[in-house]
Design an enzyme around this catalytic site. Structure first.
Site, PDB file in Angstrom:
ATOM      1  N   CYS A   1       0.848  -1.180   0.000  1.00 35.74           N
ATOM      2  CA  CYS A   1       0.000   0.000   0.000  1.00 35.74           C
ATOM      3  C   CYS A   1       0.889   1.237   0.000  1.00 35.74           C
ATOM      4  O   CYS A   1       1.906   1.283   0.680  1.00 35.74           O
ATOM      5  CB  CYS A   1      -0.945   0.101   1.200  1.00 35.74           C
ATOM      6  SG  CYS A   1      -2.126  -1.240   1.286  1.00 35.74           S
TER       7      CYS A   1
ATOM      8  N   ARG B   1       3.815  -0.400  -4.862  1.00 36.15           N
ATOM      9  CA  ARG B   1       3.496  -0.930  -3.540  1.00 36.15           C
ATOM     10  C   ARG B   1       2.161  -1.672  -3.514  1.00 36.15           C
ATOM     11  O   ARG B   1       1.748  -2.201  -2.484  1.00 36.15           O
ATOM     12  CB  ARG B   1       3.455   0.209  -2.522  1.00 36.15           C
ATOM     13  CG  ARG B   1       4.744   0.985  -2.455  1.00 36.15           C
ATOM     14  CD  ARG B   1       4.631   2.114  -1.470  1.00 36.15           C
ATOM     15  NE  ARG B   1       4.509   1.615  -0.118  1.00 36.15           N
ATOM     16  CZ  ARG B   1       5.530   1.293   0.654  1.00 36.15           C
ATOM     17  NH1 ARG B   1       6.747   1.432   0.214  1.00 36.15           N
ATOM     18  NH2 ARG B   1       5.335   0.829   1.866  1.00 36.15           N
TER      19      ARG B   1
ATOM     20  N   TRP C   1      -2.807  -2.648  -1.657  1.00 33.03           N
ATOM     21  CA  TRP C   1      -2.528  -4.072  -1.832  1.00 33.03           C
ATOM     22  C   TRP C   1      -3.357  -4.752  -0.750  1.00 33.03           C
ATOM     23  O   TRP C   1      -3.101  -4.617   0.443  1.00 33.03           O
ATOM     24  CB  TRP C   1      -1.039  -4.356  -1.645  1.00 33.03           C
ATOM     25  CG  TRP C   1      -0.679  -5.767  -1.964  1.00 33.03           C
ATOM     26  CD1 TRP C   1      -0.449  -6.295  -3.201  1.00 33.03           C
ATOM     27  CD2 TRP C   1      -0.511  -6.848  -1.034  1.00 33.03           C
ATOM     28  NE1 TRP C   1      -0.156  -7.639  -3.093  1.00 33.03           N
ATOM     29  CE2 TRP C   1      -0.186  -8.009  -1.781  1.00 33.03           C
ATOM     30  CE3 TRP C   1      -0.597  -6.958   0.349  1.00 33.03           C
ATOM     31  CZ2 TRP C   1       0.063  -9.246  -1.196  1.00 33.03           C
ATOM     32  CZ3 TRP C   1      -0.361  -8.196   0.941  1.00 33.03           C
ATOM     33  CH2 TRP C   1      -0.040  -9.319   0.162  1.00 33.03           C
TER      34      TRP C   1
ATOM     35  N   ASN D   1      -1.299   2.156   5.649  1.00 36.90           N
ATOM     36  CA  ASN D   1      -0.450   1.084   5.139  1.00 36.90           C
ATOM     37  C   ASN D   1      -0.020   0.253   6.352  1.00 36.90           C
ATOM     38  O   ASN D   1       0.599   0.797   7.267  1.00 36.90           O
ATOM     39  CB  ASN D   1       0.770   1.716   4.443  1.00 36.90           C
ATOM     40  CG  ASN D   1       1.878   0.714   4.169  1.00 36.90           C
ATOM     41  OD1 ASN D   1       3.043   1.073   4.139  1.00 36.90           O
ATOM     42  ND2 ASN D   1       1.541  -0.530   3.968  1.00 36.90           N
ATOM     43  N   GLY D   2      -0.378  -1.027   6.359  1.00 38.79           N
ATOM     44  CA  GLY D   2      -0.031  -1.871   7.507  1.00 38.79           C
ATOM     45  C   GLY D   2      -1.207  -2.765   7.862  1.00 38.79           C
ATOM     46  O   GLY D   2      -2.140  -2.915   7.069  1.00 38.79           O
TER      47      GLY D   2
ATOM     48  N   GLU E   1      16.276 -18.662  -8.070  1.00 39.88           N
ATOM     49  CA  GLU E   1      15.965 -17.303  -8.515  1.00 39.88           C
ATOM     50  C   GLU E   1      15.278 -17.358  -9.890  1.00 39.88           C
ATOM     51  O   GLU E   1      14.311 -16.638 -10.140  1.00 39.88           O
ATOM     52  CB  GLU E   1      17.263 -16.474  -8.555  1.00 39.88           C
ATOM     53  CG  GLU E   1      17.129 -15.059  -9.065  1.00 39.88           C
ATOM     54  CD  GLU E   1      16.159 -14.170  -8.285  1.00 39.88           C
ATOM     55  OE1 GLU E   1      15.657 -14.579  -7.239  1.00 39.88           O
ATOM     56  OE2 GLU E   1      15.886 -13.060  -8.776  1.00 39.88           O
TER      57      GLU E   1
ATOM     58  N   LYS F   1      11.471 -15.974 -10.636  1.00 38.11           N
ATOM     59  CA  LYS F   1      11.188 -14.990 -11.694  1.00 38.11           C
ATOM     60  C   LYS F   1      10.101 -15.514 -12.619  1.00 38.11           C
ATOM     61  O   LYS F   1       9.167 -14.809 -12.965  1.00 38.11           O
ATOM     62  CB  LYS F   1      12.421 -14.782 -12.536  1.00 38.11           C
ATOM     63  CG  LYS F   1      13.407 -13.715 -12.493  1.00 38.11           C
ATOM     64  CD  LYS F   1      13.335 -12.436 -11.849  1.00 38.11           C
ATOM     65  CE  LYS F   1      12.813 -12.358 -10.460  1.00 38.11           C
ATOM     66  NZ  LYS F   1      13.710 -11.801  -9.480  1.00 38.11           N
TER      67      LYS F   1
ATOM     68  N   GLU G   1       6.609 -15.540 -10.930  1.00 42.38           N
ATOM     69  CA  GLU G   1       5.976 -14.257 -10.585  1.00 42.38           C
ATOM     70  C   GLU G   1       5.550 -13.442 -11.799  1.00 42.38           C
ATOM     71  O   GLU G   1       4.557 -12.739 -11.743  1.00 42.38           O
ATOM     72  CB  GLU G   1       6.812 -13.430  -9.602  1.00 42.38           C
ATOM     73  CG  GLU G   1       8.093 -12.880 -10.117  1.00 42.38           C
ATOM     74  CD  GLU G   1       8.895 -12.145  -9.053  1.00 42.38           C
ATOM     75  OE1 GLU G   1       8.302 -11.468  -8.208  1.00 42.38           O
ATOM     76  OE2 GLU G   1      10.126 -12.253  -9.089  1.00 42.38           O
TER      77      GLU G   1
ATOM     78  N   HIS H   1      15.261 -38.277  -5.843  1.00 44.61           N
ATOM     79  CA  HIS H   1      14.605 -38.535  -4.556  1.00 44.61           C
ATOM     80  C   HIS H   1      13.141 -38.104  -4.563  1.00 44.61           C
ATOM     81  O   HIS H   1      12.542 -37.930  -3.508  1.00 44.61           O
ATOM     82  CB  HIS H   1      15.376 -37.839  -3.432  1.00 44.61           C
ATOM     83  CG  HIS H   1      16.775 -38.347  -3.308  1.00 44.61           C
ATOM     84  ND1 HIS H   1      17.084 -39.597  -2.837  1.00 44.61           N
ATOM     85  CD2 HIS H   1      17.956 -37.785  -3.663  1.00 44.61           C
ATOM     86  CE1 HIS H   1      18.385 -39.785  -2.880  1.00 44.61           C
ATOM     87  NE2 HIS H   1      18.944 -38.691  -3.382  1.00 44.61           N
TER      88      HIS H   1
ATOM     89  N   LYS I   1       5.833  -4.447  -4.879  1.00 46.70           N
ATOM     90  CA  LYS I   1       7.295  -4.403  -4.852  1.00 46.70           C
ATOM     91  C   LYS I   1       7.845  -4.454  -3.430  1.00 46.70           C
ATOM     92  O   LYS I   1       8.792  -5.157  -3.145  1.00 46.70           O
ATOM     93  CB  LYS I   1       7.747  -3.117  -5.552  1.00 46.70           C
ATOM     94  CG  LYS I   1       9.251  -2.904  -5.555  1.00 46.70           C
ATOM     95  CD  LYS I   1       9.866  -3.471  -6.806  1.00 46.70           C
ATOM     96  CE  LYS I   1      11.370  -3.413  -6.790  1.00 46.70           C
ATOM     97  NZ  LYS I   1      11.926  -4.677  -7.327  1.00 46.70           N
TER      98      LYS I   1
HETATM   99  C1  F6R Z   1      11.218 -11.186  -6.536  1.00 46.56           C
HETATM  100  C2  F6R Z   1      11.114 -10.074  -5.624  1.00 46.56           C
HETATM  101  C3  F6R Z   1      10.742 -10.342  -4.205  1.00 46.56           C
HETATM  102  C4  F6R Z   1      11.656  -9.553  -3.259  1.00 46.56           C
HETATM  103  C5  F6R Z   1      11.218  -9.761  -1.797  1.00 46.56           C
HETATM  104  C6  F6R Z   1      12.145  -9.064  -0.836  1.00 46.56           C
HETATM  105  O1  F6R Z   1      11.518 -10.757  -7.829  1.00 46.56           O
HETATM  106  O2  F6R Z   1      11.331  -8.943  -5.990  1.00 46.56           O
HETATM  107  O3  F6R Z   1      10.788 -11.698  -3.926  1.00 46.56           O
HETATM  108  O4  F6R Z   1      12.964  -9.983  -3.446  1.00 46.56           O
HETATM  109  O5  F6R Z   1       9.923  -9.267  -1.626  1.00 46.56           O
HETATM  110  O6  F6R Z   1      12.193  -7.699  -1.062  1.00 46.56           O
HETATM  111  P1  F6R Z   1      13.364  -6.821  -0.487  1.00 46.56           P
HETATM  112  O7  F6R Z   1      14.620  -7.231  -1.168  1.00 46.56           O
HETATM  113  O8  F6R Z   1      12.980  -5.404  -0.807  1.00 46.56           O
HETATM  114  O9  F6R Z   1      13.420  -7.079   0.990  1.00 46.56           O
END
Ligand code: F6R
Length: 615
Positions: free
Chosen positions: A2, A27, A77, A102-103, A487, A491, A494, A510, A610
């Site tokens: 948010c 956000r 969000w 926000n929270g 990773e 990617k 998501e 396994h 984000k």
């Molecule tokens: C994946 C992604 C998220 C962040 C995670 C942690 O592409 O962006 O998984 O890595 O939310 O965010 P930070 O690094 O800001 O603590």
């Protein structure tokens, strides 16, 4: 999660609120809304479902146009209550108080029951509405708006960043924060609040970062701040170096693509002034870093998502190169499991935003468990909660990362972790001068190597077509490449919404090998390292089950192409540090192009945000 923005100025605030919301959309973007106090001090509110663009369209249709010199706005969000207009912020209590939040208010059910018995009506399923009613109720016994807020927040448990206005106090906004970030922007013709300074860059570069528990009264010409105990406090004013141009997608189609291609520069910037020709400057971690690292006997890394994956790579490096024991854990687990933290532990948080709620709470918890530990945060955000809470700070200079899916923040975290490994190894004498120089040389080659890897974009675009109808994908690697496989899988899920999992290649037999058939592509990473032959055997096992395989290899790995297997040489002569960083690049490009083919909203994938500032 948010985003909130607000302001009190000597002119109509609407365009600033919309501009701020657009910048805060990273956000969350389930719904958005704004409210202003109009000339006769009544509330004028507009809310829309989905992205901020819908709110803008909605506002254009209003006759007469909405205007006001004081207002607050929100992009949501959803946590409590589905994304809907009635759950969208701002919320109002009895036409007297309106706020954005926000929270999460954890005890909202208890508060709601009390408020229902006091005659308050609820129009949403959110946890936020209780805040508005609690403030309205407090106003009956308090002589100022700020005193009402100070009284009301005493009854909340959970987290909040709040922007509050009242029709009874039309000259002020009250801001309050606990757990969620909030910044005050000091303008020439007004003062502002936002979850992130980037929302306010068009009106100011002067910011006050509120501390946990702070409550502020913001008027057009005066800002007054109190701490949680009610003491009048002064917080420093900081000048931001961020530039508005960083919000431009330029010649690229998406921010994610732009950020992937910015990696050579981001890595260069992260290395700048941190290494000399042949050595690492340990003081880059803080002027006491050398003394602290000398005493450290183990490392605990805590992070979420991509940052966690970067931590997993570092475990291999720290134990193998610096010969120091290292544990890595996701913050949401660490913060609740009452872990053991030995003296002389270096507690490292990794976070692009520096605001991830679980990571922040894990750090606070760690300090409670053992106050003698030293804390280091590796973050891309200079003015963040993590930097304020940590003893040592290392800023990755990735630049603004706007795409929800992380790319340059991840690779620059790896660079930071490589420098950490090298610093500790040097102090513990586990690497000699020659090895230090080799690591430095490798790091210096990185921008060029990344640029080379990026040249494969066209080839990867063609590969992406194969994933058009796939529902599931398996990523495999060994050693640090298992973390890189994780990773890659993160990617892919998501941004393309294809289910993806990562496994250490040796673990396939396994269990997961049962999943493999011709509908399940397998992506393998094959650096030329001591586990290469073992990986090749694992690939044979996969091939026998009829899977389509894509292997990203070091040219010297010489994986023999087989039927239904495509081998793509990424580069050659990579070392232990450079390899995981370079093999990340084709995986980022592959996910990006698969997402384009699937037609998803690449920069703002569904259900995500984000910066995850709620639990
Ligand atoms: C994946 C992604 C998220 C962040 C995670 C942690 O592409 O962006 O998984 O890595 O939310 O965010 P930070 O690094 O800001 O603590």
């Amino acid at each position: 999660m948010c985003g909130i923005v607000g302001g009190v100025a000597n002119k109509n605030i609407i365009s600033l609120l919309l501009e701020g919301l657009n910048r805060l959309e990273y956000r969350g973007y389930d719904s958005s809304g704004l409210i202003v106090l109009s000339k006769n001090n009544t509330f004028d509110r507009v809310r829309s479902l989905g992205k901020v663009k819908n709110l803008e369209d909605n506002l254009k249709g209003r006759v007469p146009l909405i205007e006001g010199n004081i207002g607050i706005a929100h992009t949501r969000w959803a946590t409590h209550g589905e994304p809907s207009i009635h759950n969208a912020h701002p919320h109002i209590s009895k036409n007297s108080v309106s706020l954005v939040h926000n929270g999460i208010i954890e005890n909202y059910i208890e508060l709601k029951n009390d408020q229902l018995s006091n005659g308050y009506l609820f129009t949403s399923e959110t946890d936020t509405e209780v805040i508005a009613h609690a403030i309205d109720f407090a106003m009956k016994s308090c002589s100022t708006l700020i005193a009402s807020v100070q009284l009301a927040i005493k009854s909340f448990s959970g987290s909040y960043g709040l922007g509050i206005i009242s029709s009874k106090y039309p000259d002020q906004i009250i801001a309050a924060r606990k757990g969620s970030p909030l910044v005050i922007g000091i303008g020439v013709n007004g003062n502002y609040i936002a979850s992130d300074q980037i929302a306010l860059l068009s009106v100011t570069n002067k910011f006050i970062f509120l501390e946990d528990g702070d409550v502020a009264e913001i008027k057009i010409d005066k800002i007054t701040i109190y701490d949680f105990e009610g003491n009048l406090v002064k917080r420093p004013v900081k000048i931001s170096k961020l530039k508005l141009g960083e919000f431009d997608v330029g010649d690229y189609d998406h921010f994610m693509q732009k950020e992937i291609f910015e990696q050579p520069q981001a890595i260069r910037d992260t290395l700048e002034s941190r290494i000399t020709n042949d050595s690492i400057l340990i003081s880059t971690f803080g002027f006491k870093a050398e003394e602290i690292f000398n005493k450290v006997t183990q490392v605990q890394i805590v992070a979420c998502g991509s940052s966690y994956n970067a931590g997993l790579v570092a475990k291999y490096w720290l134990e193998d190169i610096a010969k120091i024991s290292c544990n890595v854990e996701v913050a949401s687990e660490y913060r609740y499991r009452r872990p053991i933290l030995l003296n002389n532990t270096l507690f490292v948080t990794l976070s692009q935003s520096g605001e991830t709620a679980d990571t922040v709470e894990a750090l606070k918890e760690a300090k409670k468990i053992n106050s003698s530990i030293t804390t280091l945060c590796i973050t891309n955000s200079a003015e963040s909660t993590l930097t304020r809470l940590s003893d040592l700070i290392f800023l990755t200079h990735a630049g603004l990362e706007i795409s929800v899916a992380s790319s340059k923040a991840f690779t620059t975290q790896l660079v930071a972790l490589a420098l950490l490994t090298c610093s500790i190894g040097k102090l513990k004498n586990t690497i000699n001068k020659k090895q230090e120089k080799e690591i430095i040389d490798g790091l210096k080659r990185l921008p060029g190597l990344v640029s080379e890897a990026l040249l494969q974009e066209n080839q990867i675009k063609k590969l992406a077509i194969k994933f058009k109808d796939k529902n599931s994908t398996l990523f495999v690697g060994r050693g640090t490449m298992h973390a890189i496989a994780m990773e890659g899988a993160l990617k892919l899920k998501e941004i393309s919404y294809i289910h993806a999992e990562a496994y250490p290649a040796g673990e396939l037999k396994h269990g997961p090998i049962a999943l493999i058939d011709r509908h399940m592509p397998v992506i393998a990473i094959a650096p030329n390292d001591e586990l290469l032959e073992k990986l090749k055997s694992n690939l044979q096992e996969v091939k026998s089950r009829g899977s389509q395989m894509i292997v990203f290899e070091d040219e010297n790995s010489m994986v023999k192409p087989m039927e239904a297997m495509e081998v793509i040489p990424v580069t050659s002569n990579l070392g232990r540090i450079t390899a995981p960083i370079i093999f990340t690049i084709p995986l980022q490009l592959l996910s990006y192009h698969i997402a384009i083919i699937k037609g998803t909203d690449v920069d703002k994938p569904r259900n995500l945000a984000k910066s995850v500032t709620v639990e």
